[in-house]
Design an enzyme around this catalytic site. Structure first.
Site, PDB file in Angstrom:
ATOM      1  CG  ASP A 221      38.325  35.164  41.247  1.00  0.00           C
ATOM      2  OD1 ASP A 221      38.084  36.347  41.575  1.00  0.00           O
ATOM      3  OD2 ASP A 221      37.722  34.570  40.341  1.00  0.00           O
ATOM      4  NE  ARG A 256      28.483  45.316  35.254  1.00  0.00           N
ATOM      5  CZ  ARG A 256      28.219  44.469  36.257  1.00  0.00           C
ATOM      6  NH1 ARG A 256      28.568  43.203  36.174  1.00  0.00           N
ATOM      7  NH2 ARG A 256      27.595  44.879  37.323  1.00  0.00           N
TER       8      ARG A 256
END
Ligand code: DSN
Length: 438
Positions: A221, A256
């Site tokens: 990640d 985002r």
């Protein structure tokens, strides 16, 4: 009304607004003055404060206005060429473009650009790789991990058996031998690396060797370091990780959102299915358009220069703080962020107090637990500071010394109102000299 709003953005910052943003405020000013006023104040806040939250950045005008574009009006469930709605010709085009640019950027064979956020990308990755109850080996949030990597109250900790690995208590760094021993003991199906508050380089090759030893999949990640990985400023998770997840708005400086990458064609099919219909409905096509714009920006040579400066600035800021008596966890930083142990400067200084006092002075930070922090998460002994946003507005090493001086002045004054007000004035003037880029 529009003139009222324009004047809210008092000079010199009003002049720094791009024409589209100014037009948007004027338009909103006549149709919804309440929202327009809030947006104008937020634009002014961003323009006149120093943003040191490691996970935030300032997007380009092109990215910002792609988010506010026609693409918001469409349902496009499915994938390019296979949609459940008509009228998707240009949505196919923009999603294809975003996917191609993401693959080019990260040098991999597959990209899914639909996850609404990083946590959603992780949900899809878990669903593609695991069955409920399977064992996952990850770093807990208290040590710099992410809630979607196994926090009890999150989907990850609710539906999967989580085994924590931790940092070495002395060096505060990853202890690869210990991680390997835990993997051998617990035989996880998934090993996760990649963090929210870890200032050092991650050895993806070593993680893959650990995963291979126990037949686990490796998920990286890279939400925080995505921009650095894309530009070689941090080693790439490829070819080591089976699946790579990320957000698109931190060092990558896009809108985002989330993104999933892999080089494994079979896994790619599963990942697509687990994003849609597995865990999401209609994709946010306006955000996908903005992702395409951001990936295009990140492919330009200037973005590599930017990422190198982010890291150089972080090193400079860490050194300036250390010279003023603060302790840097792990002794410093290799990437865009640092964890500052405030107790070394003043035993009673807390992250919560520092965050509050600094905001008054125009410096935006977040309190953060340090490894083995004796204080609770809403108090903490530390701050997590990052340089992506400051670097976007053009600050370099020389200015990091100035930022460190402001941080220290406010914290050591213990939030004294006169000091906060004086620093606020200085920062407002300073920001006028480093306007947000268009
Ligand atoms: N909230 C993000 C961060 O600040 O690192 C992680 O999701």
């Amino acid at each position: 009304m529009s003139s009222t709003l324009s004047s809210t953005l008092a000079a010199p910052h009003a002049t720094a607004l791009d024409p589209l943003s100014r037009g948007l405020l004027d338009l909103l000013g006549s149709s919804d003055p309440e929202v327009a006023s809030i947006l104008a104040h937020e634009a002014e806040r961003q323009a006149t404060t120093l943003e040191l939250i490691a996970s935030e950045n300032h997007v380009s005008t092109a990215v910002m206005h792609a988010v506010g574009s026609w693409m918001t009006n469409k349902y496009a469930e499915g994938y390019p060429g296979k949609r459940y709605y008509g009228g998707c010709e240009f949505h196919d085009a923009v999603e294809d473009l975003a996917r191609e640019r993401a693959k080019q950027l990260f040098k991999c064979g597959f990209a899914n650009v639909q996850p609404h956020c990083g946590a959603n990308a992780n949900i899809a990755a878990f669903m593609a790789l695991l069955e409920p109850g399977d064992c996952v080996l990850s770093l807990p949030i208290k040590s710099g991990g992410h809630l979607s990597h196994g926090l009890k109250v999150n989907f990850s900790g609710t539906f999967f058996k989580i085994v924590d690995y931790d940092l070495d208590p002395q060096s505060e760094r990853l202890d690869y031998d210990r991680i390997e021993a835990l993997a051998v003991e617990h035989r996880p199906k998934l090993v996760i690396c990649g963090y929210s508050a870890y200032p050092r380089t991650i050895d993806f090759a070593r993680f893959r060797a650990i995963a291979d030893r126990v037949g686990a999949a490796l998920m990286a990640d890279i939400a925080h370091i995505a921009g650095l990985c894309a530009t070689g400023t941090h080693p790439s998770p490829f070819p080591h990780a089976h699946v790579v997840t990320t957000t698109t708005h931190k060092t990558l400086r896009g809108p985002r959102g989330g993104l999933i990458l892999t080089d494994d064609a079979e896994l790619a099919k599963k990942l697509d299915r687990k994003v849609f219909p597995g865990s999401q409905g209609g994709p946010l096509m306006h955000v996908i358009a903005a992702k395409a714009v951001a990936f295009g920006e990140a492919l330009r040579p200037e973005f590599t220069t930017y990422c190198r400066q982010v890291v150089a600035n972080a090193r400079a800021l860490a050194a300036s703080l250390a010279s003023r008596g603060y302790r840097l966890c792990t002794g410093g930083t290799d990437n865009h962020l640092m964890l500052v142990d405030l107790r070394a400067r003043a035993a009673d200084l807390t992250g919560a107090d520092a965050e509050k006092w600094l905001e008054v002075a125009g410096i935006i930070v977040n309190k953060n637990g340090i490894p083995n922090d004796p204080r609770p998460p809403m108090v903490t002994s530390g701050l997590r500071l990052g340089t992506p946003a400051l670097t976007t507005r053009g600050l370099k090493e020389r200015e990091m010394e100035r930022v460190a001086e402001w941080l220290d002045r406010v914290m050591i004054s213990k939030g004294e109102a006169a000091v906060g007000a004086a620093v606020r004035r200085e920062i407002r003037e300073f920001c006028g000299r480093f306007p947000l880029p268009h």
